[in-house]
Design an enzyme around this catalytic site. Structure first.
Site, PDB file in Angstrom:
ATOM      1  N   GLY A 132       0.852  -1.190   0.000  1.00 31.10           N
ATOM      2  CA  GLY A 132       0.000   0.000   0.000  1.00 31.10           C
ATOM      3  C   GLY A 132       0.877   1.225   0.000  1.00 31.10           C
TER       4      GLY A 132
ATOM      5  N   CYS B 297       5.335  -6.097   1.658  1.00 30.64           N
ATOM      6  CA  CYS B 297       5.661  -4.672   1.651  1.00 30.64           C
ATOM      7  C   CYS B 297       4.918  -3.946   2.781  1.00 30.64           C
ATOM      8  CB  CYS B 297       5.374  -4.086   0.273  1.00 30.64           C
ATOM      9  SG  CYS B 297       6.313  -2.588  -0.018  1.00 30.64           S
ATOM     10  N   TYR B 298       3.986  -3.059   2.477  1.00 36.37           N
ATOM     11  CA  TYR B 298       3.265  -2.386   3.563  1.00 36.37           C
ATOM     12  C   TYR B 298       2.684  -3.404   4.538  1.00 36.37           C
ATOM     13  CZ  TYR B 298      -0.046   0.623   6.020  1.00 36.37           C
ATOM     14  OH  TYR B 298      -0.731   1.301   6.993  1.00 36.37           O
TER      15      TYR B 298
ATOM     16  N   HIS C 174       8.064  -7.678  -3.645  1.00 33.59           N
ATOM     17  CA  HIS C 174       6.789  -8.129  -4.219  1.00 33.59           C
ATOM     18  C   HIS C 174       6.939  -9.453  -4.966  1.00 33.59           C
ATOM     19  CE1 HIS C 174       4.486  -4.486  -3.370  1.00 33.59           C
ATOM     20  NE2 HIS C 174       5.650  -3.865  -3.483  1.00 33.59           N
TER      21      HIS C 174
ATOM     22  N   GLU D 281       4.617 -11.140  -6.253  1.00 32.02           N
ATOM     23  CA  GLU D 281       3.571 -11.292  -7.269  1.00 32.02           C
ATOM     24  C   GLU D 281       3.953 -10.709  -8.624  1.00 32.02           C
ATOM     25  OE1 GLU D 281       3.607  -9.381  -4.654  1.00 32.02           O
ATOM     26  OE2 GLU D 281       2.666  -7.437  -4.991  1.00 32.02           O
TER      27      GLU D 281
ATOM     28  N   SER E 103     -23.139  -9.176 -25.998  1.00 36.30           N
ATOM     29  CA  SER E 103     -22.428  -8.189 -26.818  1.00 36.30           C
ATOM     30  C   SER E 103     -21.518  -8.880 -27.826  1.00 36.30           C
ATOM     31  CB  SER E 103     -21.582  -7.284 -25.921  1.00 36.30           C
ATOM     32  OG  SER E 103     -20.481  -8.024 -25.418  1.00 36.30           O
ATOM     33  N   GLY E 104     -21.278 -10.168 -27.602  1.00 35.59           N
ATOM     34  CA  GLY E 104     -20.337 -10.859 -28.482  1.00 35.59           C
ATOM     35  C   GLY E 104     -18.921 -10.809 -27.947  1.00 35.59           C
ATOM     36  N   GLY E 105     -18.703 -10.040 -26.875  1.00 36.75           N
ATOM     37  CA  GLY E 105     -17.392 -10.016 -26.220  1.00 36.75           C
ATOM     38  C   GLY E 105     -17.202 -11.298 -25.411  1.00 36.75           C
ATOM     39  N   VAL E 106     -16.004 -11.465 -24.867  1.00 38.96           N
ATOM     40  CA  VAL E 106     -15.669 -12.715 -24.175  1.00 38.96           C
ATOM     41  C   VAL E 106     -16.620 -12.963 -22.991  1.00 38.96           C
ATOM     42  CG1 VAL E 106     -13.873 -13.960 -22.923  1.00 38.96           C
ATOM     43  CG2 VAL E 106     -13.245 -12.430 -24.785  1.00 38.96           C
ATOM     44  N   ASP E 107     -16.817 -11.931 -22.160  1.00 34.91           N
ATOM     45  CA  ASP E 107     -17.562 -12.154 -20.920  1.00 34.91           C
ATOM     46  C   ASP E 107     -19.013 -12.546 -21.172  1.00 34.91           C
ATOM     47  OD1 ASP E 107     -15.181 -11.287 -19.891  1.00 34.91           O
ATOM     48  OD2 ASP E 107     -15.901  -9.286 -19.375  1.00 34.91           O
ATOM     49  N   SER E 108     -19.719 -11.748 -21.991  1.00 35.50           N
ATOM     50  CA  SER E 108     -21.135 -12.079 -22.173  1.00 35.50           C
ATOM     51  C   SER E 108     -21.283 -13.362 -22.988  1.00 35.50           C
ATOM     52  CB  SER E 108     -21.900 -10.911 -22.800  1.00 35.50           C
ATOM     53  OG  SER E 108     -21.494 -10.680 -24.117  1.00 35.50           O
ATOM     54  N   SER E 109     -20.333 -13.655 -23.879  1.00 39.62           N
ATOM     55  CA  SER E 109     -20.434 -14.892 -24.658  1.00 39.62           C
ATOM     56  C   SER E 109     -20.290 -16.108 -23.749  1.00 39.62           C
ATOM     57  CB  SER E 109     -19.347 -14.948 -25.737  1.00 39.62           C
ATOM     58  OG  SER E 109     -19.526 -13.893 -26.639  1.00 39.62           O
TER      59      SER E 109
ATOM     60  N   LYS F 235     -10.334 -12.146 -15.923  1.00 39.07           N
ATOM     61  CA  LYS F 235     -10.509 -12.310 -17.367  1.00 39.07           C
ATOM     62  C   LYS F 235      -9.887 -13.616 -17.894  1.00 39.07           C
ATOM     63  CE  LYS F 235     -11.898  -9.929 -21.034  1.00 39.07           C
ATOM     64  NZ  LYS F 235     -13.127  -9.130 -21.036  1.00 39.07           N
TER      65      LYS F 235
END
Ligand code: XMP
Length: 512
Positions: free
Chosen positions: A54, A81-82, A171, A173, A225-231, A368
């Protein structure tokens, strides 16, 4: 129920990345705000807790803090870290502001490890880590010992194995930290006793079961919408409730070349109630004469809701509205809670009047890349699963200034050429998003001995992990040359092509 690790977010820029790395290691993980009461954390029954980095200093007034009881729950804690400074401060050690010691460290730092510590198991004696801190730990609390040091940081990694409390000044990550993923895996598997039970096929089964339990015999409506998420959401929902799902695809006319056709082809082949609404004229009419980017976005958003509402009314009663909300949206809106499906959620403008019984958000705990993995698990074709992000307002924000049919056609063709060039040269895997923009600039050129005064196309290609920041992609000159030559030859009304070499910040990915 999966084993869960909780990341307490102290406002660090890498908090989401920590969660992603943990999930990559096959352990389910949730990000919660640092203010989350201890009782809520305990309800999650975490097998481990990570305190993120942070921007604050632990001694600053009003600095984020934690309940000291967190460290006596018997649950392993890793402070980063923080997070590690806070742990030290709360357990009676001393954190020194680096200004007084002159020992700030930023960036790549050679770190020496003692591989006898469970957190450093299978690490070499030295490796590069990524430091980014002002303050550092000066005196460790009782029971702690050091297992990692750097030239300027005598306690870069430390822990109390008896209480299973660990701290890292760097870090693990970020990719720049060598063996960072190994350190996190050591925490999960050596210290927290993780079983590695997070995978997408179990997730798909569980999500479908929960959708059925929530929706019962009710009908479900989804804006596709045809995007990844809604598909991916549509396929998951359709597997769960079959023909009780209706998908509405609103063609606003701002899609890329052949996109609507491809969506029709793929989704019509599934046994799904799909309604495709041709709203191209009304969107274009609504945008006539509008040049301001925010006004354009606003008009498109409002028009979309109108069209979607009308379709929903036509359908009659549908009990549930489904949305392709994903985890970063949930984290950003500060309401990370982690249920697979949340039945009440403020949908900000989507059809409230119709009185849905509830909202289904079957992707709301996924990142995603996990949505893509789930799509593959469900057999969604690669061409849909690996789609690059595409803004809701589509090409309307890639025609700078006023949008007309003719300009849309120009940008659509230029974009198709650019995509062909990238694909044919096998560059797509190295770029996260790439597209063409029709600028509102006209310049003088010469074509076939005659003077031209035509439009300029800008090409944009970026590399980005989360699109909060992005670097312009260093694509080969040859590819740019081919795109430029083909666009000026094949697309009417374009005599100049430029390549956008801005990163984000200070620019954004889209130009409007
Ligand atoms: P910016 O331009 O903000 O874009 O740097 C970051 C990422 O978000 C996408 N983007 C959108 N996605 N609706 C969306 O669903 C939108 O209105 C929108 N605007 C930008 C953009 O393509 C990039 O991937």
């Amino acid at each position: 129920m999966n084993q869960t690790v909780v990341v307490l977010d102290f406002g660090g820029q890498y908090s989401q990345l920590i969660a992603r790395r943990i999930r990559e290691a096959k352990v389910y993980c949730e990000v919660l705000p640092w203010k989350t009461p201890l009782s809520v954390i305990r309800e999650k029954k975490p097998i481990g807790i990570v305190l993120s980095g942070g921007p604050a200093s632990v001694y600053a007034e009003g600095a984020p803090t934690a309940d000291p009881a967190l460290f006596s729950l018997g649950i392993p804690v890793l402070g980063i870290c923080y997070g590690c400074q806070l742990m030290v401060q709360l357990l009676g050690g001393w954190v020194s502001p680096a200004q007084t010691d002159g020992a700030r460290e930023y960036g790549r730092t050679l770190t020496h490890y003692d591989a006898d510590s469970p957190l450093a198991a299978s690490l070499p004696a030295e490796a590069v880590s990524w430091m980014s801190h002002g303050d550092f730990v000066k005196i460790l609390p009782e029971g702690f010992s050091v297992f990692a040091v750097t030239a300027h940081c005598p306690a870069a990694g430390f822990g109390d194995p008896a209480r299973r409390l660990y701290g890292l000044q760097f870090h693990p990550e970020v990719r720049h930290t060598e063996y960072g993923s190994q350190i996190l895996k050591n925490f999960l598997y050596e210290i927290c006793g993780a079983a590695g039970d997070w995978n997408m096929s179990d997730y798909a089964e569980r999500a479908m079961r929960e959708i059925r339990e929530t929706a019962g015999n009710g009908r479900v409506l989804l804006a596709l919408s045809g995007g990844v998420d809604s598909s991916v959401a549509s396929v998951l929902l359709s597997r769960a409730v079959g023909r009780r799902l209706t998908c509405v695809y609103v063609d606003h006319g701002f899609m890329r070349k052949n996109e609507t056709k491809e969506i029709r082809r793929y989704f019509s082949a599934l046994d799904m109630d799909l309604r495709m609404v041709d709203a191209r004229e009304r969107f274009l009419a609504a945008l006539a004469g509008v040049t301001d980017p925010e006004a354009k976005r606003h008009i498109i958003g409002a028009e979309f809701i109108k069209v979607f509402n009308e379709e929903a009314q036509k359908l009659g009663s549908t009990e549930y509205l489904a949305q392709g909300t994903i985890y970063p949206d949930v984290i950003e809106s500060g309401e990370a809670g982690g249920a697979v499906i949340k039945s009440h959620h403020n949908v900000g403008g989507l059809p409230e009047k119709i009185g849905f019984k509830g909202i289904l958000e079957p992707l709301r705990i996924l990142f995603k890349d996990e949505v893509r993995a789930l799509g593959r698990e469900l057999g969604v074709p690669e061409e849909i699963v690996s789609r690059q992000p595409f803004p809701g307002p589509g090409l309307a924000v890639r025609v700078l200034g006023e949008v007309t049919e003719e300009k849309l056609e120009t940008v659509r063709e230029a974009d198709a050429v650019f995509r062909e060039v990238i694909a044919s040269r096998g560059l797509a895997g190295q770029i996260d998003q790439y597209f063409a923009v029709l600028t509102d600039m006209r310049t003088v050129g010469v074509m076939g001995d005659a003077r031209t005064y035509s439009r300029t196309v800008a090409l944009r290609a970026v590399r980005s992990e989360d699109f909060m920041t992005a670097d312009f992609a260093r694509i080969p000159w040859d590819a740019l040359e081919e795109a430029s030559r083909r666009i000026t030859n094949e697309v009417n009304g374009v005599n100049r092509v430029v390549y956008d070499i801005s990163s984000k910040p200070p620019a954004t990915v889209e130009l409007e």
